[in-house]
Design an enzyme around this catalytic site. Structure first.
Site, PDB file in Angstrom:
ATOM      1  N   ARG A   1       6.761  39.678  11.101  1.00  0.00           N
ATOM      2  CA  ARG A   1       7.579  39.695  12.316  1.00  0.00           C
ATOM      3  C   ARG A   1       8.308  38.364  12.490  1.00  0.00           C
ATOM      4  NH1 ARG A   1       5.868  39.898  18.590  1.00  0.00           N
ATOM      5  NH2 ARG A   1       7.880  40.571  19.369  1.00  0.00           N
TER       6      ARG A   1
ATOM      7  N   HIS B   1      13.112  35.303  12.804  1.00  0.00           N
ATOM      8  CA  HIS B   1      13.491  33.892  12.853  1.00  0.00           C
ATOM      9  C   HIS B   1      13.976  33.258  11.556  1.00  0.00           C
ATOM     10  CE1 HIS B   1      12.078  33.744  16.940  1.00  0.00           C
ATOM     11  NE2 HIS B   1      10.907  34.228  16.562  1.00  0.00           N
TER      12      HIS B   1
ATOM     13  N   HIS C   1       4.570  32.463  14.913  1.00  0.00           N
ATOM     14  CA  HIS C   1       5.216  32.486  16.225  1.00  0.00           C
ATOM     15  C   HIS C   1       6.147  31.291  16.341  1.00  0.00           C
ATOM     16  CE1 HIS C   1       5.771  33.000  20.525  1.00  0.00           C
ATOM     17  NE2 HIS C   1       5.429  31.741  20.702  1.00  0.00           N
ATOM     18  N   PHE C   2       7.337  31.536  16.906  1.00  0.00           N
ATOM     19  CA  PHE C   2       8.280  30.463  17.188  1.00  0.00           C
ATOM     20  C   PHE C   2       8.028  30.008  18.614  1.00  0.00           C
ATOM     21  CE2 PHE C   2      12.210  28.381  18.207  1.00  0.00           C
ATOM     22  CZ  PHE C   2      12.625  27.831  17.020  1.00  0.00           C
TER      23      PHE C   2
ATOM     24  N   LYS D   1      17.609  40.890  23.859  1.00  0.00           N
ATOM     25  CA  LYS D   1      16.690  39.756  23.905  1.00  0.00           C
ATOM     26  C   LYS D   1      17.458  38.548  24.425  1.00  0.00           C
ATOM     27  CE  LYS D   1      13.400  37.144  21.120  1.00  0.00           C
ATOM     28  NZ  LYS D   1      12.811  36.956  19.788  1.00  0.00           N
TER      29      LYS D   1
END
Length: 160
Positions: A34, A39, A157-158, A67
């Protein structure tokens, strides 16, 4: 009666696992996959509004709505993974699994939605077309913070 109780317990277990993030409902992706989808664009240079509009749609981030903000990193995955080997810092959620590095990015900020005649006609006819989202692009080289997990560590995760 026993079957109903068993099904209730299984549903409760599934909801608990979803809540803990141990089961990934979207696209059947791992958190790492993901992260890559949302990203990483190592081959692109980004920087234009058209880039953001295209990539946000192509990467599935406008299918249920627009988003608000997303960052694409323009480095190879090896460079991004190497950030996971920098000293741990605190994430926004308080965990200590974040890491910082400086990379080339394109930040995509949502500006508005527009409707095409096709979209309006589909909405009137009961169709379920996603909105057409418009984004403002900003290209830069800047500090990013990513959360990493696993063995070996990979980005999941960003954070900022």
């Amino acid at each position: 009666m026993a079957l109903q109780k068993t099904l209730s317990l299984l549903l409760l277990l599934l909801l608990t696992l979803l809540g803990l993030g141990l089961v990934q409902p979207s696209y059947g992706e791992t958190m790492y996959e993901r992260f890559l989808r949302q990203h990483v664009d190592s081959t692109g240079t980004g920087g234009t509004n058209l880039y953001c509009n295209t990539m946000m749609q192509k990467r599935g981030m406008t299918s249920r709505g627009c988003k608000d903000f997303n960052t694409f990193i323009h480095e190879n995955i090896g460079t991004i993974i190497s950030i996971c080997n920098t000293p741990n810092i605190q994430c926004k959620n308080g965990k200590m699994n974040c890491h910082a590095g400086i990379v080339r990015v394109t930040d995509c900020r949502y500006t508005r939605s527009s409707s095409s005649p096709y979209y309006s006609d589909r909405a009137i006819m009961g169709g379920d077309q996603p909105p057409i989202c418009n984004y403002q692009a900003t290209a830069s080289t800047r500090r990013v913070v990513i959360a990493c997990e696993g063995n070996p560590l990979v980005p999941v995760h960003f954070d900022s």
